[in-house]
Design a protein around this motif. Structure first.
Motif, PDB file in Angstrom:
ATOM      1  N   VAL A   1      38.112  52.477  31.470  1.00  0.00           N
ATOM      2  CA  VAL A   1      38.725  53.272  30.415  1.00  0.00           C
ATOM      3  C   VAL A   1      39.799  54.190  30.994  1.00  0.00           C
ATOM      4  CG1 VAL A   1      36.992  55.127  30.561  1.00  0.00           C
ATOM      5  CG2 VAL A   1      38.244  54.753  28.423  1.00  0.00           C
ATOM      6  N   GLU A   2      40.897  54.294  30.249  1.00  0.00           N
ATOM      7  CA  GLU A   2      41.984  55.212  30.573  1.00  0.00           C
ATOM      8  C   GLU A   2      42.342  55.982  29.313  1.00  0.00           C
ATOM      9  OE1 GLU A   2      45.327  53.262  32.360  1.00  0.00           O
ATOM     10  OE2 GLU A   2      44.058  51.850  33.455  1.00  0.00           O
ATOM     11  N   ALA A   3      43.146  57.019  29.480  1.00  0.00           N
ATOM     12  CA  ALA A   3      43.520  57.853  28.340  1.00  0.00           C
ATOM     13  C   ALA A   3      44.165  57.026  27.239  1.00  0.00           C
ATOM     14  CB  ALA A   3      44.454  58.968  28.794  1.00  0.00           C
ATOM     15  N   LYS A   4      45.007  56.047  27.614  1.00  0.00           N
ATOM     16  CA  LYS A   4      45.720  55.259  26.608  1.00  0.00           C
ATOM     17  C   LYS A   4      44.763  54.483  25.701  1.00  0.00           C
ATOM     18  CE  LYS A   4      46.509  51.348  29.777  1.00  0.00           C
ATOM     19  NZ  LYS A   4      45.577  50.435  29.118  1.00  0.00           N
ATOM     20  N   ASP A   5      43.548  54.239  26.183  1.00  0.00           N
ATOM     21  CA  ASP A   5      42.562  53.531  25.369  1.00  0.00           C
ATOM     22  C   ASP A   5      41.946  54.433  24.299  1.00  0.00           C
ATOM     23  OD1 ASP A   5      42.810  51.234  27.029  1.00  0.00           O
ATOM     24  OD2 ASP A   5      41.451  52.177  28.477  1.00  0.00           O
ATOM     25  N   LEU A   6      42.111  55.737  24.444  1.00  0.00           N
ATOM     26  CA  LEU A   6      41.434  56.700  23.577  1.00  0.00           C
ATOM     27  C   LEU A   6      42.377  57.472  22.671  1.00  0.00           C
ATOM     28  CD1 LEU A   6      39.033  58.201  26.295  1.00  0.00           C
ATOM     29  CD2 LEU A   6      38.565  56.309  24.720  1.00  0.00           C
ATOM     30  N   ILE A   7      43.640  57.536  23.046  1.00  0.00           N
ATOM     31  CA  ILE A   7      44.594  58.329  22.270  1.00  0.00           C
ATOM     32  C   ILE A   7      44.713  57.773  20.852  1.00  0.00           C
ATOM     33  CG2 ILE A   7      47.053  58.894  22.041  1.00  0.00           C
ATOM     34  CD1 ILE A   7      47.137  59.029  25.135  1.00  0.00           C
ATOM     35  N   GLY A   8      44.618  58.662  19.883  1.00  0.00           N
ATOM     36  CA  GLY A   8      44.783  58.286  18.489  1.00  0.00           C
ATOM     37  C   GLY A   8      43.517  57.818  17.801  1.00  0.00           C
ATOM     38  N   LEU A   9      42.388  57.741  18.520  1.00  0.00           N
ATOM     39  CA  LEU A   9      41.153  57.276  17.909  1.00  0.00           C
ATOM     40  C   LEU A   9      40.444  58.426  17.205  1.00  0.00           C
ATOM     41  CD1 LEU A   9      39.636  54.953  20.672  1.00  0.00           C
ATOM     42  CD2 LEU A   9      41.160  54.348  18.769  1.00  0.00           C
ATOM     43  N   PRO A  10      40.060  58.267  15.947  1.00  0.00           N
ATOM     44  CA  PRO A  10      39.280  59.298  15.260  1.00  0.00           C
ATOM     45  C   PRO A  10      37.863  59.355  15.822  1.00  0.00           C
ATOM     46  CG  PRO A  10      39.515  57.373  13.869  1.00  0.00           C
ATOM     47  CD  PRO A  10      40.365  57.117  15.078  1.00  0.00           C
ATOM     48  N   VAL A  11      37.081  60.283  15.293  1.00  0.00           N
ATOM     49  CA  VAL A  11      35.786  60.602  15.883  1.00  0.00           C
ATOM     50  C   VAL A  11      34.902  59.373  16.088  1.00  0.00           C
ATOM     51  CG1 VAL A  11      33.582  61.769  15.419  1.00  0.00           C
ATOM     52  CG2 VAL A  11      35.735  63.013  15.175  1.00  0.00           C
ATOM     53  N   GLY A  12      34.652  58.616  15.035  1.00  0.00           N
ATOM     54  CA  GLY A  12      33.747  57.465  15.154  1.00  0.00           C
ATOM     55  C   GLY A  12      34.214  56.454  16.180  1.00  0.00           C
ATOM     56  N   GLN A  13      35.516  56.173  16.167  1.00  0.00           N
ATOM     57  CA  GLN A  13      36.047  55.155  17.069  1.00  0.00           C
ATOM     58  C   GLN A  13      36.060  55.623  18.527  1.00  0.00           C
ATOM     59  OE1 GLN A  13      39.742  53.329  15.769  1.00  0.00           O
ATOM     60  NE2 GLN A  13      39.185  53.642  13.610  1.00  0.00           N
ATOM     61  N   ILE A  14      36.375  56.882  18.753  1.00  0.00           N
ATOM     62  CA  ILE A  14      36.437  57.343  20.141  1.00  0.00           C
ATOM     63  C   ILE A  14      35.035  57.449  20.735  1.00  0.00           C
ATOM     64  CG2 ILE A  14      36.433  59.852  19.723  1.00  0.00           C
ATOM     65  CD1 ILE A  14      38.579  60.066  21.912  1.00  0.00           C
ATOM     66  N   LEU A  15      34.045  57.777  19.905  1.00  0.00           N
ATOM     67  CA  LEU A  15      32.675  57.759  20.397  1.00  0.00           C
ATOM     68  C   LEU A  15      32.261  56.339  20.780  1.00  0.00           C
ATOM     69  CD1 LEU A  15      30.882  60.167  17.885  1.00  0.00           C
ATOM     70  CD2 LEU A  15      31.349  60.616  20.302  1.00  0.00           C
ATOM     71  N   GLY A  16      32.607  55.382  19.927  1.00  0.00           N
ATOM     72  CA  GLY A  16      32.271  53.994  20.209  1.00  0.00           C
ATOM     73  C   GLY A  16      32.948  53.485  21.468  1.00  0.00           C
TER      74      GLY A  16
ATOM     75  N   GLU B   1      35.605  58.986  35.896  1.00  0.00           N
ATOM     76  CA  GLU B   1      36.579  58.069  35.302  1.00  0.00           C
ATOM     77  C   GLU B   1      36.660  58.302  33.789  1.00  0.00           C
ATOM     78  OE1 GLU B   1      36.872  53.371  34.144  1.00  0.00           O
ATOM     79  OE2 GLU B   1      36.194  53.840  36.193  1.00  0.00           O
ATOM     80  N   ILE B   2      35.489  58.393  33.163  1.00  0.00           N
ATOM     81  CA  ILE B   2      35.465  58.653  31.718  1.00  0.00           C
ATOM     82  C   ILE B   2      36.041  60.042  31.438  1.00  0.00           C
ATOM     83  CG2 ILE B   2      34.016  58.662  29.654  1.00  0.00           C
ATOM     84  CD1 ILE B   2      31.891  57.140  31.267  1.00  0.00           C
ATOM     85  N   TYR B   3      35.677  60.987  32.277  1.00  0.00           N
ATOM     86  CA  TYR B   3      36.173  62.360  32.125  1.00  0.00           C
ATOM     87  C   TYR B   3      37.698  62.392  32.178  1.00  0.00           C
ATOM     88  CZ  TYR B   3      36.981  67.301  33.230  1.00  0.00           C
ATOM     89  OH  TYR B   3      37.434  68.597  33.224  1.00  0.00           O
ATOM     90  N   ASP B   4      38.288  61.722  33.159  1.00  0.00           N
ATOM     91  CA  ASP B   4      39.742  61.698  33.279  1.00  0.00           C
ATOM     92  C   ASP B   4      40.390  61.089  32.041  1.00  0.00           C
ATOM     93  OD1 ASP B   4      39.950  62.958  35.723  1.00  0.00           O
ATOM     94  OD2 ASP B   4      40.049  61.107  36.891  1.00  0.00           O
ATOM     95  N   ALA B   5      39.786  60.034  31.512  1.00  0.00           N
ATOM     96  CA  ALA B   5      40.348  59.386  30.329  1.00  0.00           C
ATOM     97  C   ALA B   5      40.293  60.320  29.122  1.00  0.00           C
ATOM     98  CB  ALA B   5      39.600  58.097  30.031  1.00  0.00           C
ATOM     99  N   LEU B   6      39.173  60.998  28.939  1.00  0.00           N
ATOM    100  CA  LEU B   6      39.020  61.902  27.798  1.00  0.00           C
ATOM    101  C   LEU B   6      39.911  63.135  27.948  1.00  0.00           C
ATOM    102  CD1 LEU B   6      35.172  61.576  27.424  1.00  0.00           C
ATOM    103  CD2 LEU B   6      36.846  60.976  25.655  1.00  0.00           C
ATOM    104  N   LEU B   7      39.995  63.665  29.165  1.00  0.00           N
ATOM    105  CA  LEU B   7      40.875  64.810  29.378  1.00  0.00           C
ATOM    106  C   LEU B   7      42.330  64.394  29.184  1.00  0.00           C
ATOM    107  CD1 LEU B   7      41.142  67.766  30.081  1.00  0.00           C
ATOM    108  CD2 LEU B   7      41.123  67.155  32.509  1.00  0.00           C
ATOM    109  N   GLY B   8      42.649  63.181  29.565  1.00  0.00           N
ATOM    110  CA  GLY B   8      44.006  62.681  29.334  1.00  0.00           C
ATOM    111  C   GLY B   8      44.330  62.580  27.857  1.00  0.00           C
ATOM    112  N   ALA B   9      43.368  62.127  27.057  1.00  0.00           N
ATOM    113  CA  ALA B   9      43.585  62.057  25.603  1.00  0.00           C
ATOM    114  C   ALA B   9      43.753  63.452  25.022  1.00  0.00           C
ATOM    115  CB  ALA B   9      42.411  61.340  24.936  1.00  0.00           C
ATOM    116  N   ALA B  10      42.950  64.401  25.493  1.00  0.00           N
ATOM    117  CA  ALA B  10      43.084  65.778  25.025  1.00  0.00           C
ATOM    118  C   ALA B  10      44.426  66.371  25.430  1.00  0.00           C
ATOM    119  CB  ALA B  10      41.938  66.632  25.580  1.00  0.00           C
TER     120      ALA B  10
END
Length: 525
Positions: free
Chosen positions: A327-342, A354-363
């Motif tokens: 997972v990278e930030a680009k995989d999470l950007i723009g996802l609403p709550v349900g989708q980003i949790l999934g 790795e997950i932390y970096d992706a989520l912080l990148g989306a934030a």
């Protein structure tokens, strides 16, 4: 006492004549009233104007004509006004006046400064707080103890427990250690005192339960879950009674803070900052800070019970550590709550960082792309009252959660899914296009240095806004400091913080409040 000659005779003060004595770095006013002779400091304790230009009133009162403060010459107390003026002992040898200019013992000066500080805090009198802290320092004491005294003094005025005044206090004290001058250091030390005064102005008393119960981690966490403040306080008092250091309590407090998606991330932030504050203020801060923190944790609103975030509980139950998708930030950007949790669950087997970096990148992307139209809007629904704080909390929460989870790794699933909630809740308030390149930070170290220096004289009225700026900078510094190599979110996060610090923040929404109030009342029934 050591009396020195003034060169003034009692007859020299007849008919209202005043004499000004300059000696030992002091200006002392000699005057007579109602057949008595007085010596007082010539500088009005309010803003330093000369009392020699004041008006003498019946009853041995002297008025400073600049702001109408009135002082009783017999005691120095302010009859109108706040700070007392210093009086000096006199001795008469024949007609000649002698005066003792000896300063009171340092402990007496300390007590006077702290008593004055209490009065200033109660009145939310910021200039007087500055004067009293300066007096404390001038008496030879560390001015940082003023905040410790403020925490102890206002402890029972905290209905909801720990506030940003405590949390940012740790960072203001850290900033004071970097101050380029004594004035800047005092300015930084003054900030958390002023913030605590602001937070508790006019507050009633909310005493803490005094019972002590044996410390037991499981029973403490159970009391927290049941929102039983009395038992939770009893358990933490038990820990205090056995001298358990904060470092041993922090993992348990972290578990309580992350048990729910709670209070917009404040709980985790406060657990981290409480430890930093105790470390800077010393052992005396242990009890008042812990009690305030526990009350906040008990009373924290549990946002995972709201319809928007109920999917968090289901996602946490589904976390099995088998999701192997990178997972990278680009995989999470723009996802609403349900989708980003999934999507986060699909990576549950990946390394936590790795997950932390992706989520912080989306934030970070959200922060950089916040649509300021929502901040300025006057016709939006209450649910859309978003501001920079909605976006910056994703960073300060992430920083706190990372530190706490590195100490107690089993909390990572909760922290990561809660980071996902922060990223998902903000996706409706971003603009895909913007001037993000204009905010690029070429030298993060220089950026942090310059922006922290600017906070010594920030010019912001509301303490919470200034403290958020400071906490964001310290969180960013902490995240950048952990990087062995350049992190994937670095550029977006630095640029987003830069944009946040240099974009106008609308804090008074008069028209919006009026429109929403009218709409609410029309629908109230």
């Amino acid at each position: 006492m050591t009396f020195i000659a003034t060169g003034v005779k009692r007859t020299d003060l007849a008919g209202g004549t005043r004499k000004l004595l300059r000696a030992q770095g002091k200006q002392v006013l000699l005057l007579a009233a109602e057949n008595k002779t007085f010596a007082i400091a010539n500088r009005c304790p309010h803003e330093g104007y000369p009392l020699s230009e004041g008006t003498l009133n019946p009853g041995c009162l002297l008025t400073c004509n600049w702001h109408n403060w009135k002082f009783d010459l017999r005691t120095g107390e302010a009859v109108i006004g706040r700070d007392p003026v210093r009086t000096y002992p006199l001795q008469f040898r024949g007609e000649e006046i002698f005066i003792d200019l000896t300063d009171p013992p340092s402990d007496a000066r300390r007590l006077r400064a702290l008593k004055g500080l209490e009065a200033a805090i109660s009145d939310n009198d910021f200039p007087r707080m500055a004067r009293e802290i300066a007096r404390l320092e001038h008496a030879g004491f560390d001015a940082s103890t003023a905040f410790l005294h403020a925490v102890q003094f206002r402890q029972d005025r905290l209905e909801d427990g720990m506030t940003h005044a405590h949390a940012a206090g740790a960072d203001w004290l850290a900033l004071a250690a970097e101050a380029p001058s004594q004035d800047a250091r005092l300015a930084a030390l003054l900030e958390p005192v002023g913030h605590l005064a602001w937070d508790t102005l006019g507050a009633a008393e909310f005493p803490y339960a005094a019972a002590i119960e044996a410390w037991d981690e499981n029973r403490f966490l159970d009391a927290m879950e049941r929102e039983d403040e009395k038992e939770a306080l009893g358990r933490i008092r038990g820990a205090i009674a056995t001298n358990l250091p904060y470092e041993q309590l922090r993992p348990t407090l972290a578990a309580a803070a992350l048990a729910h998606y709670a209070d917009f991330g404040h709980s985790a932030i406060y657990v981290l900052k409480a430890g930093q504050l105790i470390e800077r203020l010393g052992r005396e801060a242990h009890e008042p800070v812990l009690l305030a923190l526990v009350r906040q944790l008990v009373q924290a609103r549990r946002e995972d019970r709201l319809p928007e975030f109920r999917s968090y509980g289901r996602a946490l139950s589904a976390w099995d550590g088998n999701g192997r998708a990178a997972v990278e930030a680009k995989d999470l950007i723009g996802l609403p709550v349900g989708q980003i949790l999934g999507r986060t669950l699909q990576s549950s087997a990946r390394p936590a960082h790795e997950i932390y970096d992706a989520l912080l990148g989306a934030a970070a992307w959200n922060l950089l792309h916040f649509d300021l139209a929502f901040d300025r809007a006057t016709d939006n629904a209450i649910a859309d009252n978003v501001s920079w704080l909605d976006f910056t909390h994703a960073l300060t929460f992430a920083n706190a959660a990372r530190v706490l989870c590195e100490e107690r790794p089993e909390l990572w699933p909760k922290a990561l899914l809660q980071m996902a909630l922060f990223a998902g809740r903000n996706v409706g308030y971003v603009a895909a296009q913007g001037e993000q390149f204009a905010w690029r930070v070429e030298d993060p170290a220089a950026f942090l240095r310059d922006e922290k220096q600017a906070l010594f004289d920030h010019g912001i009225v509301e303490p919470i806004i200034a403290c958020h700026r400071l906490k964001v900078l310290f969180a960013l510094e902490s995240e950048l400091g952990l990087a062995v190599e350049e992190r994937p979110w670095r550029d977006d996060l630095c640029a987003g913080v830069n944009r946040y610090l240099h974009s106008p923040t609308k804090r008074h929404h008069g028209l919006r409040a009026a429109a929403q109030a009218r709409d609410f009342i029309a629908r109230e029934g």
